[in-house]
Design a protein around this motif. Structure first.
Motif, PDB file in Angstrom:
ATOM      1  N   LEU A 171       0.830  -1.204   0.000  1.00  0.00           N
ATOM      2  CA  LEU A 171       0.000   0.000   0.000  1.00  0.00           C
ATOM      3  C   LEU A 171       0.871   1.263   0.000  1.00  0.00           C
ATOM      4  CD1 LEU A 171      -2.825   1.404   0.446  1.00  0.00           C
ATOM      5  CD2 LEU A 171      -2.336   1.220   2.891  1.00  0.00           C
ATOM      6  N   LEU A 172       1.876   1.290   0.881  1.00  0.00           N
ATOM      7  CA  LEU A 172       2.748   2.459   0.989  1.00  0.00           C
ATOM      8  C   LEU A 172       3.590   2.657  -0.264  1.00  0.00           C
ATOM      9  CD1 LEU A 172       3.896   2.065   4.707  1.00  0.00           C
ATOM     10  CD2 LEU A 172       2.339   3.798   3.782  1.00  0.00           C
ATOM     11  N   VAL A 173       4.077   1.547  -0.830  1.00  0.00           N
ATOM     12  CA  VAL A 173       4.833   1.639  -2.082  1.00  0.00           C
ATOM     13  C   VAL A 173       3.969   2.253  -3.169  1.00  0.00           C
ATOM     14  CG1 VAL A 173       5.870   0.314  -3.964  1.00  0.00           C
ATOM     15  CG2 VAL A 173       6.439  -0.244  -1.602  1.00  0.00           C
ATOM     16  N   SER A 174       2.734   1.789  -3.281  1.00  0.00           N
ATOM     17  CA  SER A 174       1.832   2.278  -4.318  1.00  0.00           C
ATOM     18  C   SER A 174       1.538   3.767  -4.151  1.00  0.00           C
ATOM     19  CB  SER A 174       0.526   1.486  -4.303  1.00  0.00           C
ATOM     20  OG  SER A 174      -0.342   1.925  -5.317  1.00  0.00           O
ATOM     21  N   ILE A 175       1.297   4.192  -2.914  1.00  0.00           N
ATOM     22  CA  ILE A 175       1.034   5.609  -2.659  1.00  0.00           C
ATOM     23  C   ILE A 175       2.241   6.455  -3.045  1.00  0.00           C
ATOM     24  CG2 ILE A 175       0.646   7.322  -0.846  1.00  0.00           C
ATOM     25  CD1 ILE A 175      -1.031   5.194   0.612  1.00  0.00           C
TER      26      ILE A 175
ATOM     27  N   ALA B 295      14.837  10.161 -10.809  1.00  0.00           N
ATOM     28  CA  ALA B 295      13.801   9.124 -10.779  1.00  0.00           C
ATOM     29  C   ALA B 295      14.359   7.821 -10.212  1.00  0.00           C
ATOM     30  CB  ALA B 295      13.242   8.895 -12.175  1.00  0.00           C
ATOM     31  N   PHE B 296      15.567   7.454 -10.639  1.00  0.00           N
ATOM     32  CA  PHE B 296      16.180   6.208 -10.161  1.00  0.00           C
ATOM     33  C   PHE B 296      16.389   6.252  -8.650  1.00  0.00           C
ATOM     34  CE2 PHE B 296      19.438   3.154  -9.218  1.00  0.00           C
ATOM     35  CZ  PHE B 296      19.246   2.125 -10.119  1.00  0.00           C
ATOM     36  N   ILE B 297      16.944   7.360  -8.169  1.00  0.00           N
ATOM     37  CA  ILE B 297      17.225   7.485  -6.737  1.00  0.00           C
ATOM     38  C   ILE B 297      15.940   7.442  -5.925  1.00  0.00           C
ATOM     39  CG2 ILE B 297      18.084   9.060  -4.956  1.00  0.00           C
ATOM     40  CD1 ILE B 297      20.156  10.030  -7.030  1.00  0.00           C
ATOM     41  N   LEU B 298      14.915   8.153  -6.383  1.00  0.00           N
ATOM     42  CA  LEU B 298      13.661   8.207  -5.631  1.00  0.00           C
ATOM     43  C   LEU B 298      12.932   6.874  -5.658  1.00  0.00           C
ATOM     44  CD1 LEU B 298      12.339  11.761  -6.586  1.00  0.00           C
ATOM     45  CD2 LEU B 298      13.446  11.021  -4.465  1.00  0.00           C
ATOM     46  N   PHE B 299      12.938   6.193  -6.804  1.00  0.00           N
ATOM     47  CA  PHE B 299      12.339   4.859  -6.848  1.00  0.00           C
ATOM     48  C   PHE B 299      13.057   3.920  -5.880  1.00  0.00           C
ATOM     49  CE2 PHE B 299      10.312   5.594 -11.152  1.00  0.00           C
ATOM     50  CZ  PHE B 299       9.034   5.244 -10.757  1.00  0.00           C
ATOM     51  N   PHE B 300      14.395   3.974  -5.877  1.00  0.00           N
ATOM     52  CA  PHE B 300      15.155   3.101  -4.978  1.00  0.00           C
ATOM     53  C   PHE B 300      14.799   3.381  -3.517  1.00  0.00           C
ATOM     54  CE2 PHE B 300      18.751   2.343  -2.163  1.00  0.00           C
ATOM     55  CZ  PHE B 300      19.014   1.004  -2.414  1.00  0.00           C
ATOM     56  N   ILE B 301      14.722   4.649  -3.151  1.00  0.00           N
ATOM     57  CA  ILE B 301      14.376   5.004  -1.770  1.00  0.00           C
ATOM     58  C   ILE B 301      12.999   4.474  -1.407  1.00  0.00           C
ATOM     59  CG2 ILE B 301      13.839   6.939  -0.234  1.00  0.00           C
ATOM     60  CD1 ILE B 301      16.043   8.513  -1.658  1.00  0.00           C
ATOM     61  N   ILE B 302      12.052   4.628  -2.323  1.00  0.00           N
ATOM     62  CA  ILE B 302      10.694   4.123  -2.076  1.00  0.00           C
ATOM     63  C   ILE B 302      10.703   2.622  -1.809  1.00  0.00           C
ATOM     64  CG2 ILE B 302       8.471   3.638  -3.197  1.00  0.00           C
ATOM     65  CD1 ILE B 302       8.740   6.381  -4.576  1.00  0.00           C
ATOM     66  N   PHE B 303      11.367   1.869  -2.672  1.00  0.00           N
ATOM     67  CA  PHE B 303      11.363   0.411  -2.529  1.00  0.00           C
ATOM     68  C   PHE B 303      12.139  -0.032  -1.283  1.00  0.00           C
ATOM     69  CE2 PHE B 303      11.043   0.644  -7.353  1.00  0.00           C
ATOM     70  CZ  PHE B 303       9.665   0.529  -7.326  1.00  0.00           C
ATOM     71  N   GLU B 304      13.279   0.586  -1.052  1.00  0.00           N
ATOM     72  CA  GLU B 304      14.092   0.200   0.097  1.00  0.00           C
ATOM     73  C   GLU B 304      13.363   0.520   1.405  1.00  0.00           C
ATOM     74  OE1 GLU B 304      17.632  -1.295   2.005  1.00  0.00           O
ATOM     75  OE2 GLU B 304      16.666  -1.540   0.050  1.00  0.00           O
ATOM     76  N   LEU B 305      12.727   1.680   1.439  1.00  0.00           N
ATOM     77  CA  LEU B 305      12.068   2.107   2.670  1.00  0.00           C
ATOM     78  C   LEU B 305      10.768   1.362   2.920  1.00  0.00           C
ATOM     79  CD1 LEU B 305      11.986   4.077   5.058  1.00  0.00           C
ATOM     80  CD2 LEU B 305      10.853   5.735   3.562  1.00  0.00           C
ATOM     81  N   PHE B 306       9.913   1.295   1.895  1.00  0.00           N
ATOM     82  CA  PHE B 306       8.561   0.786   2.125  1.00  0.00           C
ATOM     83  C   PHE B 306       8.388  -0.709   1.869  1.00  0.00           C
ATOM     84  CE2 PHE B 306       7.532   5.352   1.089  1.00  0.00           C
ATOM     85  CZ  PHE B 306       7.291   5.702   2.415  1.00  0.00           C
ATOM     86  N   SER B 307       9.095  -1.276   0.900  1.00  0.00           N
ATOM     87  CA  SER B 307       8.896  -2.704   0.633  1.00  0.00           C
ATOM     88  C   SER B 307       9.803  -3.569   1.502  1.00  0.00           C
ATOM     89  CB  SER B 307       9.142  -3.030  -0.842  1.00  0.00           C
ATOM     90  OG  SER B 307      10.512  -2.896  -1.175  1.00  0.00           O
TER      91      SER B 307
END
Length: 205
Positions: A99-103, A121-133
């Protein structure tokens, strides 16, 4: 149109639930630990990447419900014993992680800076996945393991957190590469299952 989108949502919910189950079957035992290395967090990341928040949550929740009735869907294990066992803290975190990843992905797809710069974009996607997933799953996973085993926090971190950090980072990199490479498809799928218009479709990497 709404009915058509609802049908698409159901199809994609089932599809990504199946993907999670398949990726859960990839299990590597680390030493004597009963906490295996799996691709579950990568599946969570991919689910949150492609699906809207509600659908991402439901996709993983369905797997938990099917596991509760006895199907061996978590690394070949199922039943109530699996959902109350040592890894239960992680299992119940996964729907919320998706849910958090999707948001977060939805917000990123609307962020102009990411639209204009692939590195950002690459850095922000990585942060999202590392943090939330990945990291978010430890918030409930480690305390539950401590409850089950009686380990102290330092001992629990040594046993069930630090050894998995490199693997989690690698899975986040893989998810990030998929996100950058498949952005048009991600935008299309998320838009096709939405009941309202979204400006995510304007994203172009």
């Amino acid at each position: 149109m709404a009915q058509k989108n609802n049908i698409r949502s159901l199809v994609f919910i089932a599809l990504f639930a199946a993907l999670f189950i398949v990726m859960s079957a990839v299990t590597i035992k680390l030493g004597g630990s009963f906490l295996p290395f799996t691709l579950q967090t990568l599946a969570v990341a991919i689910t949150g990447l492609f699906l809207k928040p509600r659908d991402a949550f439901l996709s993983i929740l369905i797997v938990i419900v099917l596991t509760a009735i006895g199907l061996p869907l978590f690394s070949g294990q199922g039943g109530i014993a699996t959902l109350t066992g040592p890894t239960a803290g992680f299992i119940f975190a996964f729907p919320f992680c998706a849910l958090l990843v999707s948001i977060a992905v939805g917000a990123l797809l609307r962020f102009k800076g990411a639209k204009q710069n692939k590195m950002i974009a690459f850095i922000l996607f990585f942060i999202i996945f590392e943090l939330f997933s990945s990291l978010c799953a430890y918030i409930s996973g480690v305390p539950w393991l401590m409850h089950v085993t009686g380990y102290s926090l330092p001992k629990a971190l040594v046993a069930w957190f630090y050894p998995f950090l490199i693997g989690d980072a690698l899975k986040s990199v893989v998810a990030t590469i998929l996100a950058i490479s498949l952005t048009p498809y991600i935008v299309y799928i998320r838009a096709s299952t939405a009941n309202t218009e979204t400006n995510e479709s304007s994203y172009n990497v």
